[in-house]
Enzyme design. Structure first.
Site, PDB file in Angstrom:
ATOM      1  N   LYS A 147       0.850  -1.175   0.000  1.00  0.00           N
ATOM      2  CA  LYS A 147       0.000   0.000   0.000  1.00  0.00           C
ATOM      3  C   LYS A 147       0.900   1.243   0.000  1.00  0.00           C
ATOM      4  O   LYS A 147       2.062   1.152   0.378  1.00  0.00           O
ATOM      5  CB  LYS A 147      -0.958  -0.009   1.196  1.00  0.00           C
ATOM      6  CG  LYS A 147      -0.353   0.382   2.543  1.00  0.00           C
ATOM      7  CD  LYS A 147      -1.433   0.414   3.589  1.00  0.00           C
ATOM      8  CE  LYS A 147      -0.936   0.968   4.895  1.00  0.00           C
ATOM      9  NZ  LYS A 147      -0.852   2.406   4.943  1.00  0.00           N
ATOM     10  N   HIS A 177      -0.511  -5.928   5.977  1.00  0.00           N
ATOM     11  CA  HIS A 177       0.078  -6.751   7.030  1.00  0.00           C
ATOM     12  C   HIS A 177      -0.893  -7.043   8.169  1.00  0.00           C
ATOM     13  O   HIS A 177      -0.715  -8.019   8.899  1.00  0.00           O
ATOM     14  CB  HIS A 177       1.362  -6.100   7.576  1.00  0.00           C
ATOM     15  CG  HIS A 177       1.135  -4.859   8.385  1.00  0.00           C
ATOM     16  ND1 HIS A 177       1.027  -3.617   7.811  1.00  0.00           N
ATOM     17  CD2 HIS A 177       0.986  -4.679   9.718  1.00  0.00           C
ATOM     18  CE1 HIS A 177       0.833  -2.717   8.770  1.00  0.00           C
ATOM     19  NE2 HIS A 177       0.807  -3.332   9.928  1.00  0.00           N
ATOM     20  N   LYS A 181      -1.806 -10.939  10.791  1.00  0.00           N
ATOM     21  CA  LYS A 181      -1.723 -11.097  12.238  1.00  0.00           C
ATOM     22  C   LYS A 181      -2.485 -12.350  12.684  1.00  0.00           C
ATOM     23  O   LYS A 181      -3.570 -12.640  12.188  1.00  0.00           O
ATOM     24  CB  LYS A 181      -2.275  -9.851  12.944  1.00  0.00           C
ATOM     25  CG  LYS A 181      -1.400  -8.609  12.763  1.00  0.00           C
ATOM     26  CD  LYS A 181      -1.969  -7.425  13.499  1.00  0.00           C
ATOM     27  CE  LYS A 181      -1.077  -6.204  13.355  1.00  0.00           C
ATOM     28  NZ  LYS A 181       0.213  -6.364  14.052  1.00  0.00           N
ATOM     29  N   GLU A 215      -2.032   4.779  18.268  1.00  0.00           N
ATOM     30  CA  GLU A 215      -0.576   4.838  18.251  1.00  0.00           C
ATOM     31  C   GLU A 215      -0.105   5.939  19.191  1.00  0.00           C
ATOM     32  O   GLU A 215      -0.771   6.974  19.334  1.00  0.00           O
ATOM     33  CB  GLU A 215      -0.058   5.107  16.839  1.00  0.00           C
ATOM     34  CG  GLU A 215      -0.454   4.043  15.825  1.00  0.00           C
ATOM     35  CD  GLU A 215       0.068   4.358  14.433  1.00  0.00           C
ATOM     36  OE1 GLU A 215       1.260   4.118  14.181  1.00  0.00           O
ATOM     37  OE2 GLU A 215      -0.708   4.886  13.619  1.00  0.00           O
ATOM     38  N   HIS A 239      -6.503  -0.880   6.406  1.00  0.00           N
ATOM     39  CA  HIS A 239      -6.413  -1.764   7.573  1.00  0.00           C
ATOM     40  C   HIS A 239      -7.754  -1.932   8.280  1.00  0.00           C
ATOM     41  O   HIS A 239      -8.215  -3.051   8.514  1.00  0.00           O
ATOM     42  CB  HIS A 239      -5.401  -1.201   8.586  1.00  0.00           C
ATOM     43  CG  HIS A 239      -4.009  -1.092   8.064  1.00  0.00           C
ATOM     44  ND1 HIS A 239      -3.471  -1.990   7.170  1.00  0.00           N
ATOM     45  CD2 HIS A 239      -3.018  -0.197   8.312  1.00  0.00           C
ATOM     46  CE1 HIS A 239      -2.222  -1.647   6.898  1.00  0.00           C
ATOM     47  NE2 HIS A 239      -1.934  -0.568   7.580  1.00  0.00           N
ATOM     48  N   LYS A 328      -2.879   9.209  15.967  1.00  0.00           N
ATOM     49  CA  LYS A 328      -1.494   9.331  16.404  1.00  0.00           C
ATOM     50  C   LYS A 328      -1.454  10.035  17.766  1.00  0.00           C
ATOM     51  O   LYS A 328      -2.374  10.747  18.140  1.00  0.00           O
ATOM     52  CB  LYS A 328      -0.693  10.157  15.399  1.00  0.00           C
ATOM     53  CG  LYS A 328      -0.718   9.639  13.972  1.00  0.00           C
ATOM     54  CD  LYS A 328       0.155   8.425  13.815  1.00  0.00           C
ATOM     55  CE  LYS A 328       0.278   8.029  12.345  1.00  0.00           C
ATOM     56  NZ  LYS A 328       1.083   6.804  12.179  1.00  0.00           N
TER      57      LYS A 328
END
Length: 481
Positions: A147, A177, A181, A215, A239, A328
């Site tokens: 991506k 990704h 998981k 995050e 995601h 964030k």
């Protein structure tokens, strides 16, 4: 419980962008770990390709340093000494003709051929054209693309069309990704391999679903890049969309790549447009660390945080809201999915023992695992007092020492590429459908000229996001690691 390692066939894997950050952090360390686990034969070949002029020995030294840094491997490790000779290097001009014939001479007939495009999307077309034009790729070859898969519907369609000129859809592996998981894959196992959950997995029994990806880091050092995307393009469109699909999809007829992806596509197409009042965007602020400074644009309206209420128009989920949030500089680093079931329709207990709703929490990071909250009687005398307790399963603890060393998402996905298994990769129509839903949200925000809501670094996000839930008489789960 001991995890099984299922070997893959002999392969030649070419990593375009092999001197870049992703190759150093994830791809090369991941391949070493799979080699150390005995998952692929020592006859396999890994060929780095980039602009830098260097020989095989220099690339092997570069790879060894990255592997030691990111896996904690000792430089004198015996497995590392066996792994490094598998690595070769070719200096490649992605937009020219330099290096392509040498690369062709390195490819072995009979091996699985895979090409990892760990480069900017602007180079995808050039590399694909030269792989085909020089006869390096063939009908059984696979390409892996990272991506972003475009930045809107038009660019995603153009990117898909560019790749389709030289490769069939079943040769293209669009990697996300998150789908690699362990917990994400276990979500499908929990739903479809246990009669306990699937009968309750619908609007009749589920009150709401929360998906959180938080995050603690900001965008300092890459602010100018991030400012061109923002939280929706960076996280929601890919995601979080994938997590939403896995929760909401209907059972596929078989655990087959296209069967799974067909059901995910139906979810995306059933998403209702998001109302302006059902979305909150924010930018972090704080002494010595604020988004506008990190983005190097004091007038930026790009969001570092987004929360939204999403509705799905189908029989299974009509009336059950899905709440998504990501940002964030939040309080803790965590990714989780929480399915909150409806409370019992009638309580036989007095007011001191009113049952709370059951909740299934799926932790993606840190400490991958699942947690089911149930009501029990509080121990001791003094009447029927209820207390909510978790039935907790940490994968590291449940699977023992072997399970604690679970493969990284990239390790698993790269091995799936070699196997030719596309189940955990996005299909072209899936990507385009996600952009078709996301584009109107982004366009409406840009047309409004509104500035994102400020929120303090280290907090849970803007106050407006709290109100988004409060007006529905619900609350966000606490963000904690």
């Amino acid at each position: 419980m001991v995890s099984r390692v299922i070997p893959v066939d002999d392969f030649d894997l070419v990593i375009f962008g092999a001197t870049g950050d992703l190759a150093h952090r994830k791809i090369l360390p991941g391949l070493f770990r799979r080699f150390k686990a005995g998952q692929f034969p020592a006859t396999s070949r890994i060929i780095g390709a980039a602009r830098t002029e260097q020989d095989d020995a220099a690339f092997q030294a570069e790879a060894a340093a990255a592997i030691c840094d990111y896996t904690g491997t000792d430089k004198n490790d015996a497995d590392l000494a066996e792994f490094l000779p598998l690595l070769g290097y070719v200096a490649i001009d992605a937009k020219g003709e330099g290096g392509w014939q040498e690369l062709k001479s390195r490819m072995r007939p009979g091996a699985v051929h895979a090409f990892y495009f760990s480069v900017a999307p602007a180079l995808f077309g050039d590399i694909a054209e030269r792989l085909a034009g020089h006869g390096i790729a063939h009908d059984d070859s696979r390409i892996v693309v990272e991506k972003p898969f475009g930045r809107d519907l038009a660019s995603a369609r153009a990117l898909n069309a560019t790749l389709a000129k030289h490769f069939h859809e079943d040769q293209i592996y669009r990697i996300d990704h998150y789908l690699g998981k362990e917990t994400v894959q276990n979500l499908m196992a929990v739903r479809f391999a246990n009669v306990l959950f699937e009968p309750l997995w619908n609007a009749q029994y589920v009150d709401h679903v929360q998906i959180t990806v938080a995050e603690t880091v900001g965008v300092a050092g890459r602010g100018s890049y991030y400012d061109k995307s923002g939280a929706i393009r960076d996280m929601v469109q890919n995601h979080m969309m994938q997590l939403l699909c896995l929760i909401a999809m209907e059972p596929p007829y078989h655990f087959d790549p296209d069967a799974v992806r067909d059901e995910k596509l139906k979810v995306i197409r059933a998403l209702q447009p998001v109302e302006p009042g059902d979305i909150v965007r924010g930018q972090y602020q704080g002494e010595g660390s604020d988004y506008l400074t990190d983005a190097e644009d004091p007038a930026s309206r790009t969001e570092s945080y987004v929360a939204m209420k999403v509705r799905i128009s189908n029989w299974r989920w009509q009336g059950t809201p899905f709440y998504l949030r990501t940002g964030k500089k939040l309080r803790a680093r965590t990714s989780e999915i929480a399915i909150t079931f409806k409370a019992p329709p009638h309580s036989i207990f007095d007011d001191s023992g009113v049952p709370k709703a059951n909740e299934l929490v799926i932790r993606l990071q840190p400490n991958e695992g699942m947690n089911l909250k149930v009501m029990i009687k509080e121990p001791g005398p003094g009447g029927m007092r209820l207390v909510q307790v978790p039935l907790d399963m940490s994968f590291a603890e449940a699977l023992g020492a072997e399970g604690a060393d679970m493969p990284d998402a990239y390790e698993r996905l790269i091995m799936d590429v070699i196997r030719g298994n596309q189940t955990l990769f996005m299909r072209g129509d899936e990507v385009e459908a996600a952009w078709a839903w996301t584009d109107p949200i982004i366009n409406a925000w840009e047309d409004s000229k509104r500035q994102p809501e400020p929120y303090d670094s280290g907090s849970s996000g803007p106050d407006e996001a709290l109100r988004l839930m409060h007006r529905d008489n619900r609350r966000w789960r606490e963000i904690r690691s």
